[in-house]
Design a protein around this motif. Structure first.
Motif, PDB file in Angstrom:
ATOM      1  N   LYS A 191      71.131  30.323 -17.566  1.00  0.00           N
ATOM      2  CA  LYS A 191      70.386  31.242 -16.706  1.00  0.00           C
ATOM      3  C   LYS A 191      71.321  32.346 -16.185  1.00  0.00           C
ATOM      4  N   TRP A 192      72.565  31.987 -15.831  1.00  0.00           N
ATOM      5  CA  TRP A 192      73.549  32.972 -15.383  1.00  0.00           C
ATOM      6  C   TRP A 192      73.859  33.955 -16.511  1.00  0.00           C
ATOM      7  N   TRP A 193      74.043  33.435 -17.730  1.00  0.00           N
ATOM      8  CA  TRP A 193      74.299  34.322 -18.864  1.00  0.00           C
ATOM      9  C   TRP A 193      73.161  35.325 -19.026  1.00  0.00           C
ATOM     10  N   ASP A 194      71.935  34.840 -18.932  1.00  0.00           N
ATOM     11  CA  ASP A 194      70.779  35.740 -19.048  1.00  0.00           C
ATOM     12  C   ASP A 194      70.805  36.798 -17.948  1.00  0.00           C
ATOM     13  N   TYR A 195      71.161  36.387 -16.749  1.00  0.00           N
ATOM     14  CA  TYR A 195      71.232  37.278 -15.591  1.00  0.00           C
ATOM     15  C   TYR A 195      72.294  38.368 -15.789  1.00  0.00           C
ATOM     16  N   MET A 196      73.401  38.038 -16.440  1.00  0.00           N
ATOM     17  CA  MET A 196      74.520  38.965 -16.611  1.00  0.00           C
ATOM     18  C   MET A 196      74.442  39.770 -17.908  1.00  0.00           C
ATOM     19  N   ALA A 197      73.544  39.430 -18.804  1.00  0.00           N
ATOM     20  CA  ALA A 197      73.519  40.023 -20.149  1.00  0.00           C
ATOM     21  C   ALA A 197      73.284  41.527 -20.155  1.00  0.00           C
ATOM     22  N   ASP A 198      72.646  42.057 -19.125  1.00  0.00           N
ATOM     23  CA  ASP A 198      72.346  43.490 -19.128  1.00  0.00           C
ATOM     24  C   ASP A 198      73.532  44.358 -18.718  1.00  0.00           C
ATOM     25  N   ILE A 199      74.636  43.748 -18.286  1.00  0.00           N
ATOM     26  CA  ILE A 199      75.753  44.557 -17.804  1.00  0.00           C
ATOM     27  C   ILE A 199      77.077  44.279 -18.529  1.00  0.00           C
ATOM     28  N   MET A 200      77.062  43.429 -19.549  1.00  0.00           N
ATOM     29  CA  MET A 200      78.301  43.144 -20.272  1.00  0.00           C
ATOM     30  C   MET A 200      78.023  42.832 -21.735  1.00  0.00           C
ATOM     31  N   GLU A 201      79.052  42.881 -22.553  1.00  0.00           N
ATOM     32  CA  GLU A 201      78.907  42.533 -23.968  1.00  0.00           C
ATOM     33  C   GLU A 201      78.589  41.051 -24.092  1.00  0.00           C
ATOM     34  N   THR A 202      77.566  40.743 -24.891  1.00  0.00           N
ATOM     35  CA  THR A 202      77.150  39.352 -25.055  1.00  0.00           C
ATOM     36  C   THR A 202      76.929  39.003 -26.517  1.00  0.00           C
ATOM     37  N   ASN A 203      76.910  37.714 -26.773  1.00  0.00           N
ATOM     38  CA  ASN A 203      76.545  37.160 -28.064  1.00  0.00           C
ATOM     39  C   ASN A 203      75.016  37.067 -28.133  1.00  0.00           C
ATOM     40  N   PRO A 204      74.459  36.744 -29.298  1.00  0.00           N
ATOM     41  CA  PRO A 204      73.000  36.646 -29.413  1.00  0.00           C
ATOM     42  C   PRO A 204      72.344  35.665 -28.426  1.00  0.00           C
ATOM     43  N   ASP A 205      73.076  34.639 -27.981  1.00  0.00           N
ATOM     44  CA  ASP A 205      72.516  33.675 -27.015  1.00  0.00           C
ATOM     45  C   ASP A 205      72.742  34.108 -25.566  1.00  0.00           C
ATOM     46  N   ASN A 206      73.207  35.345 -25.360  1.00  0.00           N
ATOM     47  CA  ASN A 206      73.515  35.937 -24.060  1.00  0.00           C
ATOM     48  C   ASN A 206      74.801  35.424 -23.429  1.00  0.00           C
ATOM     49  N   SER A 207      75.526  34.542 -24.087  1.00  0.00           N
ATOM     50  CA  SER A 207      76.838  34.153 -23.568  1.00  0.00           C
ATOM     51  C   SER A 207      77.755  35.369 -23.671  1.00  0.00           C
ATOM     52  N   PRO A 208      78.683  35.514 -22.724  1.00  0.00           N
ATOM     53  CA  PRO A 208      79.575  36.675 -22.810  1.00  0.00           C
ATOM     54  C   PRO A 208      80.486  36.581 -24.033  1.00  0.00           C
ATOM     55  N   VAL A 209      80.757  37.711 -24.637  1.00  0.00           N
ATOM     56  CA  VAL A 209      81.738  37.741 -25.713  1.00  0.00           C
ATOM     57  C   VAL A 209      83.092  37.513 -25.058  1.00  0.00           C
ATOM     58  N   GLU A 210      83.731  36.408 -25.399  1.00  0.00           N
ATOM     59  CA  GLU A 210      85.034  36.043 -24.832  1.00  0.00           C
ATOM     60  C   GLU A 210      86.086  36.079 -25.926  1.00  0.00           C
ATOM     61  N   ARG A 211      87.199  36.680 -25.592  1.00  0.00           N
ATOM     62  CA  ARG A 211      88.330  36.692 -26.502  1.00  0.00           C
ATOM     63  C   ARG A 211      89.490  35.985 -25.803  1.00  0.00           C
ATOM     64  N   PRO A 212      89.963  34.869 -26.364  1.00  0.00           N
ATOM     65  CA  PRO A 212      91.031  34.112 -25.710  1.00  0.00           C
ATOM     66  C   PRO A 212      92.318  34.929 -25.622  1.00  0.00           C
TER      67      PRO A 212
END
Length: 104
Positions: free
Chosen positions: A75-96
């Protein structure tokens, strides 16, 4: 204890909104992160590139891998998806990020 660092990307014009949303982070999300073993979590912003740098301290017995199936996190990922780069499932694109230096 383990440290995990990664970077994410904020979309242009959403710096204040990102901070506002995190200043009001949902108590149930904070509680979930703590229950799964994340006990210290900071996010920094490079204002020139809009790159977000995150650092988490994680307990040795953490269950971080179980976080990704939790409804409140999704739900948080969905909430944040409109303001950051995300994957298709709305998880943030993370680079280690690789640790090169640490001083106690």
């Amino acid at each position: 204890m383990e440290s995990k660092a990664f970077k994410m990307k904020l979309l242009p014009g959403f710096e204040k909104e990102y901070k506002k949303r995190h200043d009001a982070i949902w108590p149930e999300l904070s509680r979930l992160l703590a229950e799964k073993g994340i006990y210290d979590y900071s996010i920094f912003l490079d204002e020139e590139t809009l790159t977000l740098f995150a650092v988490q301290k994680i307990k040795a017995d953490a269950e971080v891998d179980k976080l990704f199936d939790e409804p409140v996190l999704r739900k948080w990922w969905d909430y944040m998806a409109d303001i950051m780069e995300t994957n298709p499932d709305n998880s943030p694109v993370e680079r280690p990020l690789k640790m090169l230096f640490h001083m106690d």
